[in-house]
Scaffold this active site. Structure first.
Site, mmCIF file in Angstrom:
data_model
loop_
_atom_site.group_PDB
_atom_site.id
_atom_site.type_symbol
_atom_site.label_atom_id
_atom_site.label_comp_id
_atom_site.label_asym_id
_atom_site.label_seq_id
_atom_site.Cartn_x
_atom_site.Cartn_y
_atom_site.Cartn_z
ATOM 1 N N GLY A 1 0.884 -1.370 -0.063
ATOM 2 C CA GLY A 1 -0.166 0.126 -0.081
ATOM 3 C C GLY A 1 0.882 1.279 -0.021
ATOM 4 O O GLY A 1 2.055 1.180 0.365
ATOM 5 N N GLN B 1 2.806 10.012 1.027
ATOM 6 C CA GLN B 1 3.997 9.533 1.369
ATOM 7 C C GLN B 1 4.930 9.856 0.239
ATOM 8 O O GLN B 1 6.213 9.285 0.183
ATOM 9 C CB GLN B 1 3.937 7.818 1.360
ATOM 10 C CG GLN B 1 3.351 7.318 2.499
ATOM 11 C CD GLN B 1 3.015 5.566 2.638
ATOM 12 O OE1 GLN B 1 2.242 5.283 2.206
ATOM 13 N NE2 GLN B 1 4.195 5.197 3.069
ATOM 14 N N CYS C 1 5.650 -0.123 7.252
ATOM 15 C CA CYS C 1 5.319 1.047 6.457
ATOM 16 C C CYS C 1 6.601 1.357 5.664
ATOM 17 O O CYS C 1 7.745 1.421 6.063
ATOM 18 C CB CYS C 1 5.033 2.306 7.324
ATOM 19 S SG CYS C 1 4.582 3.697 6.542
ATOM 20 N N LEU C 2 6.237 1.586 4.271
ATOM 21 C CA LEU C 2 7.299 2.021 3.441
ATOM 22 C C LEU C 2 8.127 3.393 4.021
ATOM 23 O O LEU C 2 9.334 3.650 3.438
ATOM 24 C CB LEU C 2 6.926 2.360 2.006
ATOM 25 C CG LEU C 2 6.310 0.988 1.423
ATOM 26 C CD1 LEU C 2 5.964 1.125 0.130
ATOM 27 C CD2 LEU C 2 7.530 -0.368 1.425
ATOM 28 N N HIS D 1 -4.589 1.078 7.306
ATOM 29 C CA HIS D 1 -2.990 1.789 7.421
ATOM 30 C C HIS D 1 -3.181 2.858 6.234
ATOM 31 O O HIS D 1 -2.816 4.049 6.629
ATOM 32 C CB HIS D 1 -2.112 0.760 6.967
ATOM 33 C CG HIS D 1 -0.689 1.073 6.905
ATOM 34 N ND1 HIS D 1 0.085 0.912 7.882
ATOM 35 C CD2 HIS D 1 -0.182 2.072 6.178
ATOM 36 C CE1 HIS D 1 1.306 1.466 7.775
ATOM 37 N NE2 HIS D 1 1.359 2.130 6.634
ATOM 38 N N GLU D 2 -3.823 2.928 5.066
ATOM 39 C CA GLU D 2 -3.756 3.733 4.027
ATOM 40 C C GLU D 2 -4.494 5.126 4.482
ATOM 41 O O GLU D 2 -3.934 6.135 4.118
ATOM 42 C CB GLU D 2 -3.848 3.283 2.492
ATOM 43 C CG GLU D 2 -2.937 2.340 2.314
ATOM 44 C CD GLU D 2 -1.436 2.590 2.651
ATOM 45 O OE1 GLU D 2 -0.923 3.892 2.277
ATOM 46 O OE2 GLU D 2 -0.520 1.633 2.852
ATOM 47 N N HIS E 1 -2.531 7.166 7.006
ATOM 48 C CA HIS E 1 -1.804 8.209 6.024
ATOM 49 C C HIS E 1 -2.601 9.305 5.711
ATOM 50 O O HIS E 1 -2.148 10.259 5.888
ATOM 51 C CB HIS E 1 -1.282 7.412 4.879
ATOM 52 C CG HIS E 1 -0.187 6.581 5.409
ATOM 53 N ND1 HIS E 1 1.101 6.975 5.872
ATOM 54 C CD2 HIS E 1 0.138 5.297 5.004
ATOM 55 C CE1 HIS E 1 2.159 6.321 6.237
ATOM 56 N NE2 HIS E 1 1.643 4.956 5.515
HETATM 57 ZN ZN ZN Z 1 2.351 3.125 5.642
#
Ligand code: ZN
Length: 176
Positions: A46, A51, A89-90, A131-132, A135
């Protein structure tokens, strides 16, 4: 498609509430393509627009590699149950922690064709969607940990970041 640099924990845009998208334009469609490409190149499931430094309410999810989902102006309508599992998380690479999420979610999203639809998801997919959407509200998974666990994780992060400059991670095309 363009691979976009990913903002890391510490970059202020990750803490911004992303803005509603009034209309699905070609720019948004291009951004969605870039989000998918960047997410896949970096090995994620995701990725949200903030991000990659764009504070707009759009995120992508693909938990199986074959189930691409675009979330534009997502709104959670319903959550049920509870699941606890490890999450990463990226924007916070190499750090993972158990996070409690709803087991099932019903969300309303705008599709790329502009239509507003309802979508239901369970388990890992529901986790990725939550999660997204977090964000897009400026919330990171570390915010969902107990204060003690959060402190431990942030300490590790600071250690890992020692000597690093800036909060951008370049994403490269993975070698075939
Ligand atoms: Zn994330």
């Amino acid at each position: 498609m363009t691979l976009l640099p990913i903002h890391l924990l510490g970059s202020p845009i990750l803490r911004e509430r992303a803005a509603e998208i009034p209309e699905v334009t070609n720019d948004i469609r291009r951004l969605v393509d870039d989000l998918f490409a960047t997410m896949r190149a970096d090995g994620g499931v995701g990725l949200a627009a903030n991000q990659v430094g764009i504070a707009k309410r759009v995120a992508v999810v693909d938990t199986t590699g074959n189930d691409p989902l675009v979330l534009i102006n997502p709104v959670v309508l319903e959550t049920t149950g509870k699941q606890v599992d490890e999450e990463g998380c990226l924007s916070i690479p190499e750090l993972y922690a158990d996070v409690t999420r709803a087991q099932r979610v019903v969300v309303e999203i705008t599709r790329l064709d502009g239509e507003r639809v309802r979508l239901e998801a369970e388990d890992f997919k529901a986790r990725a969607i939550q999660h997204e959407i977090d964000h897009l509200d400026g919330v990171l998974f570390v915010d969902r940990l107990s204060p003690l666990k959060r402190r431990m994780l942030l300490k590790k992060w600071q250690k890992m970041r020692k000597g690093s400059v800036g909060y951008l991670k370049e994403v490269a095309t993975p070698a075939e």
